[in-house]
Structure formats: structure tokens, C-alpha cells
Write an enzyme that holds these catalytic residues in place. Structure first.
Site, PDB file in Angstrom:
ATOM      1  N   PHE A 115     -20.612 -20.298 -27.086  1.00  0.00           N
ATOM      2  CA  PHE A 115     -19.654 -21.256 -26.547  1.00  0.00           C
ATOM      3  C   PHE A 115     -20.403 -22.283 -25.698  1.00  0.00           C
ATOM      4  O   PHE A 115     -21.611 -22.160 -25.470  1.00  0.00           O
ATOM      5  CB  PHE A 115     -18.603 -20.527 -25.709  1.00  0.00           C
ATOM      6  CG  PHE A 115     -17.863 -19.455 -26.464  1.00  0.00           C
ATOM      7  CD1 PHE A 115     -16.681 -19.745 -27.128  1.00  0.00           C
ATOM      8  CD2 PHE A 115     -18.355 -18.159 -26.522  1.00  0.00           C
ATOM      9  CE1 PHE A 115     -16.013 -18.766 -27.838  1.00  0.00           C
ATOM     10  CE2 PHE A 115     -17.694 -17.170 -27.235  1.00  0.00           C
ATOM     11  CZ  PHE A 115     -16.516 -17.466 -27.895  1.00  0.00           C
TER      12      PHE A 115
ATOM     13  N   SER B 113     -13.715 -15.844 -33.181  1.00  0.00           N
ATOM     14  CA  SER B 113     -13.975 -15.592 -31.766  1.00  0.00           C
ATOM     15  C   SER B 113     -13.347 -16.681 -30.908  1.00  0.00           C
ATOM     16  O   SER B 113     -13.546 -17.866 -31.174  1.00  0.00           O
ATOM     17  CB  SER B 113     -15.484 -15.552 -31.494  1.00  0.00           C
ATOM     18  OG  SER B 113     -16.079 -14.452 -32.143  1.00  0.00           O
TER      19      SER B 113
ATOM     20  N   CYS C 261     -15.725 -13.397 -24.762  1.00  0.00           N
ATOM     21  CA  CYS C 261     -15.645 -13.556 -26.214  1.00  0.00           C
ATOM     22  C   CYS C 261     -14.831 -12.417 -26.807  1.00  0.00           C
ATOM     23  O   CYS C 261     -15.194 -11.248 -26.689  1.00  0.00           O
ATOM     24  CB  CYS C 261     -17.052 -13.563 -26.811  1.00  0.00           C
ATOM     25  SG  CYS C 261     -17.077 -13.742 -28.610  1.00  0.00           S
TER      26      CYS C 261
ATOM     27  N   THR D  78     -11.998 -11.161 -30.240  1.00  0.00           N
ATOM     28  CA  THR D  78     -11.738 -11.347 -31.665  1.00  0.00           C
ATOM     29  C   THR D  78     -10.243 -11.467 -31.933  1.00  0.00           C
ATOM     30  O   THR D  78      -9.452 -10.618 -31.501  1.00  0.00           O
ATOM     31  CB  THR D  78     -12.308 -10.164 -32.470  1.00  0.00           C
ATOM     32  OG1 THR D  78     -13.717 -10.087 -32.250  1.00  0.00           O
ATOM     33  CG2 THR D  78     -12.047 -10.344 -33.956  1.00  0.00           C
TER      34      THR D  78
ATOM     35  N   ALA E  14     -11.856  -4.240 -25.437  1.00  0.00           N
ATOM     36  CA  ALA E  14     -12.521  -2.948 -25.341  1.00  0.00           C
ATOM     37  C   ALA E  14     -12.600  -2.479 -23.887  1.00  0.00           C
ATOM     38  O   ALA E  14     -12.570  -3.298 -22.961  1.00  0.00           O
ATOM     39  CB  ALA E  14     -13.932  -3.048 -25.931  1.00  0.00           C
TER      40      ALA E  14
ATOM     41  N   HIS F 145     -20.335 -13.280 -22.837  1.00  0.00           N
ATOM     42  CA  HIS F 145     -20.604 -11.908 -22.395  1.00  0.00           C
ATOM     43  C   HIS F 145     -20.625 -11.905 -20.857  1.00  0.00           C
ATOM     44  O   HIS F 145     -21.637 -12.237 -20.246  1.00  0.00           O
ATOM     45  CB  HIS F 145     -21.936 -11.424 -22.947  1.00  0.00           C
ATOM     46  CG  HIS F 145     -21.985 -11.412 -24.443  1.00  0.00           C
ATOM     47  ND1 HIS F 145     -23.158 -11.364 -25.156  1.00  0.00           N
ATOM     48  CD2 HIS F 145     -20.986 -11.464 -25.371  1.00  0.00           C
ATOM     49  CE1 HIS F 145     -22.894 -11.374 -26.448  1.00  0.00           C
ATOM     50  NE2 HIS F 145     -21.575 -11.442 -26.593  1.00  0.00           N
TER      51      HIS F 145
ATOM     52  N   THR G   1     -21.937 -26.319 -12.214  1.00  0.00           N
ATOM     53  CA  THR G   1     -23.238 -26.412 -11.562  1.00  0.00           C
ATOM     54  C   THR G   1     -23.179 -25.749 -10.203  1.00  0.00           C
ATOM     55  O   THR G   1     -22.295 -26.043  -9.392  1.00  0.00           O
ATOM     56  CB  THR G   1     -23.648 -27.896 -11.394  1.00  0.00           C
ATOM     57  OG1 THR G   1     -23.698 -28.513 -12.680  1.00  0.00           O
ATOM     58  CG2 THR G   1     -25.020 -27.999 -10.729  1.00  0.00           C
TER      59      THR G   1
END
Length: 225
Positions: free
Chosen positions: A2, A47, A54, A56, A70, A108, A156
């Protein structure tokens, strides 16, 4: 992969801790509505990042989609705190045909941090965050003017204080209107993904430091530049 450029904000329309439908798979699922802006080219198995995580797509229509979450994702992120009506940041996986903006975001999430202070300045807003003691190692990757993804938004870093495990960002007016951060309050949790390039760089350096030959080669290459 991404970019951290949020495409739209969706709304949680359902949360099921044990979804027994075919698309639920007897696990934790979240359904997001008001997401039509990113579903025109959606397919099962695509995704989509929700608050920088991320996930599904297991079911969708023209306005909403469902994802499975999960247990590891629930432990690492703020997704388990979502309720019906919660607003979330949404971004589809990167399109190779588009101009690349933001920075490389994997989706992640490393950990969550707490908002400890919110301060307006002119038309911008300062957000200050603190890292929990058990997640302090992430501070190695947070540097002034470095990239960071907060709830999936590429931002930033402004100030960093390693002693207090805190850092800050300043959000411009345009970004405030397109992401969920301004809806949050002091004490709320925010998903954090540190810059992946910083992770690779530190891993390589640590390996070199454990190997004298590798360290000598690293120093030599630096001297030759």
C-alpha cells in the site's frame, strides 16, 4: 503493498466474533459499509487495508465488503475495538498504473500506541503518541522526519523522545478531512507500522556487527563513497 494514502473512510456495519456464514469461516469478521468508492474493481480475495491492516475480502456488494480477522491481527491492532458505527480508513492494494505517493506500507501493523496529547496550531493539528513499555523496540525505527503509517495513513514524524517513548506528527487541514485521526480522543489506540526500509537497514547492520568481516566490509564501502 500500500502507499498510506487513504482513499476513503468507511463505516463498520457489522462485527461478528464467530461468523458461521460461508464467507465468515467460523471466525471474527468485520463488515464495512459506505465503501462504494473503492469497490468498483473489487474481487473476492482482494486485499484492502482497514486502519492500515491488510485484510482479505471474503464478500462484497456495491457499497460494502466483509473481511476475516485472524487472532494475531486482533492482538496487534485496534481492530478488536471497532464497533458498529466506527469510522475506518480504507485503501486498496497499490495499483501499478498509478503515481506512487506516500511511502511503502505493507499493511502489517507492528503495534498500537496511545494518543497522549492533541494540540491545534493554525489550521493544522499536533498529535502526540506514547509507545507501551512492552513495545519499546519499535522506537528504533521512529526518527525525526522519517516515514510512519498511523491507522494506515502515511505521515511524517516530527519530534521523537526515546526517554519517554513518545513521538509526534502534525496533520494538515486536507488530511484532517480525509482520515479518522481527528475523530479520535486522548487515550485512543492507533495502529502503527514503522518504515519497512528502516527495519531492513537495521537488520543488515545488526548482522554486520555480529560478523567482523561483514563489519569491515561495511566500513570499507562507506569509506569508498
Amino acid at each position: 503493498m500500500f502507499t498510506g494514502l487513504v482513499e476513503c473512510m468507511g463505516t463498520v456495519s457489522a462485527v461478528s466474533e464467530m461468523d458461521q456464514s460461508q464467507s465468515g469461516g467460523n471466525g471474527w469478521t468485520i463488515t464495512i459499509s459506505e465503501a462504494g468508492a473503492i469497490l468498483g474493481d473489487c474481487h473476492l480475495g482482494d486485499s484492502i487495508a482497514i486502519n492500515g491492516t491488510c485484510l482479505t475480502v471474503t464478500e462484497f456488494d456495491s457499497d460494502s465488503f466483509k473481511v476475516g480477522v485472524a487472532p494475531e491481527s486482533l492482538r496487534r491492532t485496534n481492530l478488536g475495538q471497532l464497533k458498529v458505527g466506527s469510522k475506518v480508513n480504507l485503501e486498496r492494494a497499490m495499483d501499478a498504473q498509478k503515481r506512487f505517493g506516500g511511502h511503502m506500507v505493507q499493511g502489517h501493523v507492528d503495534t498500537t500506541v496511545s494518543i497522549i496529547k492533541i494540540e491545534p496550531e493554525a489550521n493544522s493539528i499536533w498529535f502526540h503518541f506514547q509507545v507501551d513499555e512492552d513495545a519499546k523496540d519499535i522506537m528504533r525505527f521512529i526518527i525525526p522526519k522519517g516515514f510512519i503509517a498511523l491507522d494506515g495513513t502515511s505521515l511524517t514524524v516530527c519530534d521523537v523522545d526515546d526517554n519517554t517513548r513518545s513521538f509526534s506528527i502534525m496533520m494538515i487541514a486536507h488530511t484532517q478531512n480525509h482520515v479518522i485521526m481527528p475523530l479520535k480522543q486522548v487515550g485512543d489506540r492507533v495502529n502503527v507500522e514503522a518504515d519497512m526500509l528502516a527495519k531492513y537497514a537495521l537488520k543488515s547492520l545488526e548482522g554486520a556487527l555480529k560478523d567482523n568481516q561483514g563489519l569491515d566490509a561495511l566500513v570499507q564501502r562507506a569509506l569508498n563513497k
